[in-house]
Design a protein around this motif. Structure first.
Motif, short mmCIF file in Angstrom:
data_model
loop_
_atom_site.label_atom_id
_atom_site.label_comp_id
_atom_site.label_asym_id
_atom_site.label_seq_id
_atom_site.Cartn_x
_atom_site.Cartn_y
_atom_site.Cartn_z
N GLY A 265 -5.60 -1.76 13.38
CA GLY A 265 -4.66 -0.65 13.46
C GLY A 265 -3.49 -0.73 12.52
O GLY A 265 -2.73 0.24 12.39
N GLU A 266 -3.32 -1.85 11.82
CA GLU A 266 -2.21 -2.02 10.89
C GLU A 266 -2.66 -1.75 9.47
O GLU A 266 -3.71 -2.23 9.04
N ASN A 267 -1.86 -0.99 8.72
CA ASN A 267 -2.22 -0.64 7.35
C ASN A 267 -2.37 -1.86 6.45
O ASN A 267 -1.60 -2.82 6.55
N ILE A 268 -3.35 -1.78 5.55
CA ILE A 268 -3.42 -2.71 4.42
C ILE A 268 -2.67 -2.03 3.28
O ILE A 268 -3.07 -0.96 2.82
N LYS A 269 -1.55 -2.64 2.86
CA LYS A 269 -0.62 -2.02 1.91
C LYS A 269 -0.22 -0.62 2.42
O LYS A 269 0.32 -0.51 3.49
N GLN A 270 -0.55 0.42 1.67
CA GLN A 270 -0.15 1.77 2.09
C GLN A 270 -1.18 2.45 2.98
O GLN A 270 -1.00 3.61 3.37
N GLY A 271 -2.25 1.74 3.27
CA GLY A 271 -3.28 2.34 4.12
C GLY A 271 -4.13 3.36 3.39
O GLY A 271 -4.70 4.26 4.02
N THR A 272 -4.23 3.20 2.06
CA THR A 272 -5.02 4.13 1.24
C THR A 272 -6.09 3.35 0.47
O THR A 272 -6.04 2.12 0.38
N VAL A 273 -7.05 4.07 -0.08
CA VAL A 273 -8.13 3.45 -0.86
C VAL A 273 -7.57 2.99 -2.20
O VAL A 273 -6.91 3.75 -2.92
N GLY A 274 -7.84 1.74 -2.57
CA GLY A 274 -7.31 1.16 -3.80
C GLY A 274 -8.16 1.45 -5.03
O GLY A 274 -9.34 1.85 -4.92
N ASP A 275 -7.58 1.22 -6.21
CA ASP A 275 -8.26 1.52 -7.48
C ASP A 275 -9.49 0.66 -7.71
O ASP A 275 -10.51 1.14 -8.21
N VAL A 276 -9.42 -0.63 -7.37
CA VAL A 276 -10.58 -1.51 -7.58
C VAL A 276 -11.74 -1.06 -6.69
O VAL A 276 -12.89 -0.98 -7.16
N THR A 277 -11.44 -0.75 -5.45
CA THR A 277 -12.48 -0.26 -4.54
C THR A 277 -13.12 1.01 -5.09
O THR A 277 -14.35 1.17 -5.05
N ARG A 278 -12.31 1.92 -5.60
CA ARG A 278 -12.84 3.17 -6.16
C ARG A 278 -13.77 2.92 -7.34
O ARG A 278 -14.84 3.54 -7.46
N LYS A 279 -13.38 2.02 -8.23
CA LYS A 279 -14.19 1.72 -9.41
C LYS A 279 -15.54 1.11 -9.02
O LYS A 279 -16.59 1.51 -9.55
#
Length: 301
Positions: A265-279
């Motif tokens: 339930g706690e955010n990882i950083k901002q709680g959004t999808v990161g650039d490395v994951t997207r790539k």
């Protein structure tokens, strides 16, 4: 009717293709009574198997390690798997091959007396994280459950010893999370029910180095990261490292590369999808149409 509870699909047993509702094993099969079995799962996307040979390689290795080598050839297995998908008339599919120890004559307690049983089935493609939920990502519950240690069961053999994983899933669901993450015997991060985990920090991509299934999608990430010039480290991941990650993602045949935006339930950083994951995610799906990575069903029939 019993068939009404089954998804669209097809199975192969006893040297013939049958409906899923007709696929049954004897109650005395060691696979049912002792979880004495191995399996592998490959997926089909838009009519193409992804990384099929690597899945079959692992399946053969698993049967050898369990001292019940598969009697079917690679080409026979390919035709069976493709036939299951074709019979089910599926374009996107989850395809499983299974080998149990089988049944020993008169139920004697010597597993060497059993005759191994091979079977397979195809059902519609299933997601751990649905595409429409990609931006939201997974909320993974970090349990205190210890994954079965490699000193007890070789984790490189894909197996059905899932009671620790199922308990974790139930704990996660009861607390309102998507799925669970288990720890190893040193209280470092291990794996989840059917998925490997990756942490991203200033050193690149990190993933546990022992005690986990060597997933085919996990290996695919290694290959994709190399293509993208991103460093990959196999190392122990502490709980502190997990929670302080720049990004987290999970990998599985059931869904590919999946962002984890929350832990318990706690955010990882901002709680959004990161650039490395997207790539990694984009390149992973692009490879599904590359003939060096995928195989058309029609080429196997």
């Amino acid at each position: 009717m019993m068939s009404d509870i089954f998804p669209k699909g097809s199975a192969w047993m006893n040297e013939e293709f049958i409906r899923l509702s007709e696929a049954k094993i004897p109650i005395l099969d060691w696979g049912f009574l002792r979880s004495d079995a191995t399996y592998d799962v490959v997926h089909v996307w838009k009519g193409r198997f992804f990384q099929l040979d690597k899945h079959i390689d692992r399946f053969f290795k698993s049967t050898e390690k369990l001292r019940m080598p598969c009697s079917l050839s690679r080409e026979e297995i390919k035709r069976i798997l493709a036939g299951c998908v074709k019979k089910a008339d599926l374009e996107d599919s989850y395809v499983e091959m299974i080998q149990t120890r089988g049944m020993s004559p008169n139920f004697v307690r010597d597993p060497r007396k059993a005759t191994p049983r091979f079977m397979a089935f195809a059902v519609p493609f299933g997601w751990i994280l649905r595409p429409e939920d990609f931006e939201k990502g997974l909320d993974v519950y970090l349990t205190d459950i210890t994954r079965i240690p490699p000193s007890s069961i070789d984790p490189t053999i894909k197996n059905y010893h899932w009671m620790d994983l199922v308990t974790g899933m139930l704990d996660a669901y009861e607390r309102g999370h998507h799925t669970a993450l288990l720890v190893d015997e040193d209280n470092n991060i291990s794996e989840g029910p059917g998925f490997n985990i990756f942490s991203v920090d200033e050193n690149g991509i990190n993933t546990p180095d022992h005690g986990v299934l060597e997933g085919i999608t996990r290996q695919t990430v290694f290959d994709l990261a190399k293509e993208l010039n991103i460093n990959v480290n196999k190392k122990s991941i502490t709980i502190e490292m997990l929670k302080s990650s720049e990004e987290l993602f999970a990998t599985s045949t059931a869904g590919g590369v999946m962002p984890i935006t929350k832990v318990s339930g706690e955010n990882i950083k901002q709680g959004t999808v990161g650039d490395v994951t997207r790539k990694i995610h984009k390149l992973y799906w692009d490879k599904h149409f590359d003939s060096e990575w995928s195989t058309s069903i029609n080429d196997l029939l």
